[in-house]
Design a protein around this motif. Sequence first.
Motif, PDB file in Angstrom:
ATOM      1  N   ASP A 111       0.900  -1.198   0.054  1.00  0.00           N
ATOM      2  CA  ASP A 111      -0.018  -0.097  -0.076  1.00  0.00           C
ATOM      3  C   ASP A 111       0.763   1.436  -0.080  1.00  0.00           C
ATOM      4  N   GLY A 112       0.635   2.036  -0.895  1.00  0.00           N
ATOM      5  CA  GLY A 112       1.383   3.253  -1.144  1.00  0.00           C
ATOM      6  C   GLY A 112       2.495   3.097  -1.738  1.00  0.00           C
ATOM      7  N   GLU A 113       2.872   1.983  -2.214  1.00  0.00           N
ATOM      8  CA  GLU A 113       4.407   1.882  -2.954  1.00  0.00           C
ATOM      9  C   GLU A 113       3.888   1.000  -4.517  1.00  0.00           C
ATOM     10  N   THR A 114       3.412   0.138  -4.399  1.00  0.00           N
ATOM     11  CA  THR A 114       3.025  -0.639  -5.500  1.00  0.00           C
ATOM     12  C   THR A 114       1.498  -0.281  -6.085  1.00  0.00           C
ATOM     13  N   GLY A 115       0.768   0.593  -5.277  1.00  0.00           N
ATOM     14  CA  GLY A 115      -0.669   0.608  -5.698  1.00  0.00           C
ATOM     15  C   GLY A 115      -1.264   1.065  -4.386  1.00  0.00           C
ATOM     16  N   THR A 116      -2.650   0.994  -4.127  1.00  0.00           N
ATOM     17  CA  THR A 116      -3.508   1.281  -3.055  1.00  0.00           C
ATOM     18  C   THR A 116      -4.533   0.089  -2.523  1.00  0.00           C
ATOM     19  N   LEU A 117      -4.427  -0.456  -1.256  1.00  0.00           N
ATOM     20  CA  LEU A 117      -5.350  -1.177  -0.822  1.00  0.00           C
ATOM     21  C   LEU A 117      -6.637  -0.607  -0.094  1.00  0.00           C
ATOM     22  N   VAL A 118      -7.731  -0.654  -0.446  1.00  0.00           N
ATOM     23  CA  VAL A 118      -8.976  -0.122   0.190  1.00  0.00           C
ATOM     24  C   VAL A 118      -9.649  -0.871   0.899  1.00  0.00           C
ATOM     25  N   ARG A 119      -9.770  -0.682   2.307  1.00  0.00           N
ATOM     26  CA  ARG A 119     -10.291  -1.607   3.356  1.00  0.00           C
ATOM     27  C   ARG A 119     -11.739  -1.560   3.363  1.00  0.00           C
ATOM     28  N   GLU A 120     -12.386  -0.543   3.137  1.00  0.00           N
ATOM     29  CA  GLU A 120     -13.807  -0.122   3.072  1.00  0.00           C
ATOM     30  C   GLU A 120     -14.550  -0.910   2.026  1.00  0.00           C
ATOM     31  N   GLY A 121     -14.186  -0.860   0.838  1.00  0.00           N
ATOM     32  CA  GLY A 121     -14.469  -1.614  -0.302  1.00  0.00           C
ATOM     33  C   GLY A 121     -15.962  -0.914  -0.657  1.00  0.00           C
ATOM     34  N   THR A 122     -16.071   0.522  -0.501  1.00  0.00           N
ATOM     35  CA  THR A 122     -17.298   1.135  -0.984  1.00  0.00           C
ATOM     36  C   THR A 122     -16.799   1.548  -2.361  1.00  0.00           C
ATOM     37  N   PRO A 123     -17.994   1.901  -3.115  1.00  0.00           N
ATOM     38  CA  PRO A 123     -17.699   2.366  -4.341  1.00  0.00           C
ATOM     39  C   PRO A 123     -16.838   3.804  -4.349  1.00  0.00           C
ATOM     40  N   GLU A 124     -17.364   4.627  -3.413  1.00  0.00           N
ATOM     41  CA  GLU A 124     -16.652   6.240  -3.172  1.00  0.00           C
ATOM     42  C   GLU A 124     -15.157   5.846  -2.865  1.00  0.00           C
ATOM     43  N   SER A 125     -14.964   5.029  -1.798  1.00  0.00           N
ATOM     44  CA  SER A 125     -13.592   4.789  -1.339  1.00  0.00           C
ATOM     45  C   SER A 125     -12.620   3.972  -2.425  1.00  0.00           C
ATOM     46  N   PHE A 126     -13.115   3.250  -3.405  1.00  0.00           N
ATOM     47  CA  PHE A 126     -12.611   2.998  -4.412  1.00  0.00           C
ATOM     48  C   PHE A 126     -12.113   3.985  -5.553  1.00  0.00           C
ATOM     49  N   ALA A 127     -13.465   5.009  -5.684  1.00  0.00           N
ATOM     50  CA  ALA A 127     -13.073   6.122  -6.664  1.00  0.00           C
ATOM     51  C   ALA A 127     -11.926   7.023  -6.138  1.00  0.00           C
ATOM     52  N   ALA A 128     -11.952   7.364  -4.822  1.00  0.00           N
ATOM     53  CA  ALA A 128     -11.173   8.015  -4.394  1.00  0.00           C
ATOM     54  C   ALA A 128      -9.599   7.501  -4.407  1.00  0.00           C
ATOM     55  N   ALA A 129      -9.401   6.139  -4.438  1.00  0.00           N
ATOM     56  CA  ALA A 129      -8.119   5.554  -4.536  1.00  0.00           C
ATOM     57  C   ALA A 129      -7.636   5.853  -5.918  1.00  0.00           C
ATOM     58  N   LEU A 130      -8.608   5.526  -6.913  1.00  0.00           N
ATOM     59  CA  LEU A 130      -8.368   5.628  -8.463  1.00  0.00           C
ATOM     60  C   LEU A 130      -7.831   6.971  -8.832  1.00  0.00           C
ATOM     61  N   ALA A 131      -8.610   7.966  -8.652  1.00  0.00           N
ATOM     62  CA  ALA A 131      -8.621   9.339  -8.995  1.00  0.00           C
ATOM     63  C   ALA A 131      -7.117   9.741  -9.125  1.00  0.00           C
ATOM     64  N   PRO A 132      -6.119   9.770  -7.979  1.00  0.00           N
ATOM     65  CA  PRO A 132      -4.791  10.271  -8.013  1.00  0.00           C
ATOM     66  C   PRO A 132      -4.297   9.377  -9.222  1.00  0.00           C
ATOM     67  N   TYR A 133      -4.234   8.169  -9.590  1.00  0.00           N
ATOM     68  CA  TYR A 133      -3.692   7.602 -10.500  1.00  0.00           C
ATOM     69  C   TYR A 133      -4.296   8.171 -12.043  1.00  0.00           C
ATOM     70  N   CYS A 134      -5.530   8.215 -12.067  1.00  0.00           N
ATOM     71  CA  CYS A 134      -5.867   8.821 -13.462  1.00  0.00           C
ATOM     72  C   CYS A 134      -5.276   9.947 -13.471  1.00  0.00           C
ATOM     73  N   ASN A 135      -5.128  11.129 -12.512  1.00  0.00           N
ATOM     74  CA  ASN A 135      -4.886  12.210 -12.829  1.00  0.00           C
ATOM     75  C   ASN A 135      -3.166  12.703 -12.959  1.00  0.00           C
ATOM     76  N   ASP A 136      -2.399  11.497 -12.497  1.00  0.00           N
ATOM     77  CA  ASP A 136      -1.077  11.812 -12.263  1.00  0.00           C
ATOM     78  C   ASP A 136      -0.049  10.771 -12.872  1.00  0.00           C
ATOM     79  N   PRO A 137       0.146  11.305 -14.267  1.00  0.00           N
ATOM     80  CA  PRO A 137       0.980   9.902 -14.761  1.00  0.00           C
ATOM     81  C   PRO A 137       2.382   9.619 -14.011  1.00  0.00           C
ATOM     82  N   ASP A 138       2.871  10.640 -13.182  1.00  0.00           N
ATOM     83  CA  ASP A 138       4.146  10.202 -12.795  1.00  0.00           C
ATOM     84  C   ASP A 138       3.788   9.254 -11.562  1.00  0.00           C
ATOM     85  N   LEU A 139       2.759   9.344 -10.934  1.00  0.00           N
ATOM     86  CA  LEU A 139       2.559   8.456  -9.733  1.00  0.00           C
ATOM     87  C   LEU A 139       2.415   6.868 -10.360  1.00  0.00           C
TER      88      LEU A 139
END
Length: 383
Positions: A319-347
């Motif tokens: 978590d935080g190194e090769t990707g993001t683990l989402v413990r809550e498993g809700t659509p909103e929490s998954f979307a919040a984890a995906l958004a930085p990768y969609c917006n940041d090519p360097d990340l």
Amino acid sequence: MEPSDLRIALFSGNYNYTRDGANQALNRLAGYLLSQGAALRVYAPVVAEPDFAPTGDLVDIPNTRMPVPGRGEYRLPLGLNAAARRDLERFAPNMVHLSSPDPTGHAAQKWARDRGIPVLASVHTKFETYPRYYGLGFTEPLVEWMLRRFYNRCDALVAPSESQIAELKAQGMHDNITLWTRGVDRDIFHPCKRDLAWRRALGIGDEEAAIAFLGRLVMEKGLDSFAETIVALRRREVPHRVLVIGDGPAREWFERALPGGVFAGFQTGPDLGRALASADIFFNPSVTETFGNVTLEAMASGLPVVAAGATGSASLVDDGETGTLVREGTPESFAAALAPYCNDPDLRRAHGQAGERKAGDYSWDAINQTVVDTYLRLAATRR
């Protein structure tokens, strides 16, 4: 006792007729066993047109179509008939390996116990979670009880992740469990397989962030969570595209739930490696997997991974190194984890490269040797 002294009867509910992560692992194991000089006989349903040729000698067992809506491509083994029992007696195994707690697995377990032959079971999926995807969640405690009874009648288990082993022990499934993780074919899954021309042909632009789903399109793979997350991501106005790699009985439902998604269909071999490396982010919301072969394949392909913090993925993703683990498993929490990768090519690039480096640790031969060592340990204990 040496590996060449082993005579293994392997029982599988799906050895080669429909391709999935479990039978890919079993066929890899079979190839390794044969290379070590062991004798192997596989007992599983045989169909006219399987997805791939089996590794080793395959013996048909009685079976019928799975009596579950939308799962007609799978077969339910119905036990051991006289022909299979005669074949077993002639083969004279000194080790029985069960990969599914189906009626044939139960029959083979009793056959081995009656003859004092050690029994190893491999755990490939969280069967107790399946009923919730078919409106039968109230049966989960019963299914878990049945699994506990089955596994505790084996001499030992092997499971594909440390997190899954911890969960099995907490459930009282067994106290003798060895880690049998999974490997990845780096000739197929590698960042160099990325093909921008292939993406363009599907209508995905070079600068668009493509979120990939990979697997059989069945509800227990988390299709509803995936689709609901994409809806949440669209509400946030996060730019992205969806790339679905795979096919299955729920494809029509998934296409309706993901308007605008790109469906590449079933891919295998080099085509699969190209499709996966041509995505930008891998999203795996499934909680039914004990390891997550697709997660490891995505890491090897250089993709950052957003996954449910369940068994399997939790043992692969840092978590935080090769990707993001989402413990809550809700659509909103998954979307919040995906958004930085969609917006940041360097990340995306940094976490993808870290995941690819970690995937380099998963060698099939070393992994399969742990199963051989377990066979030999059980045989020595029984003697």
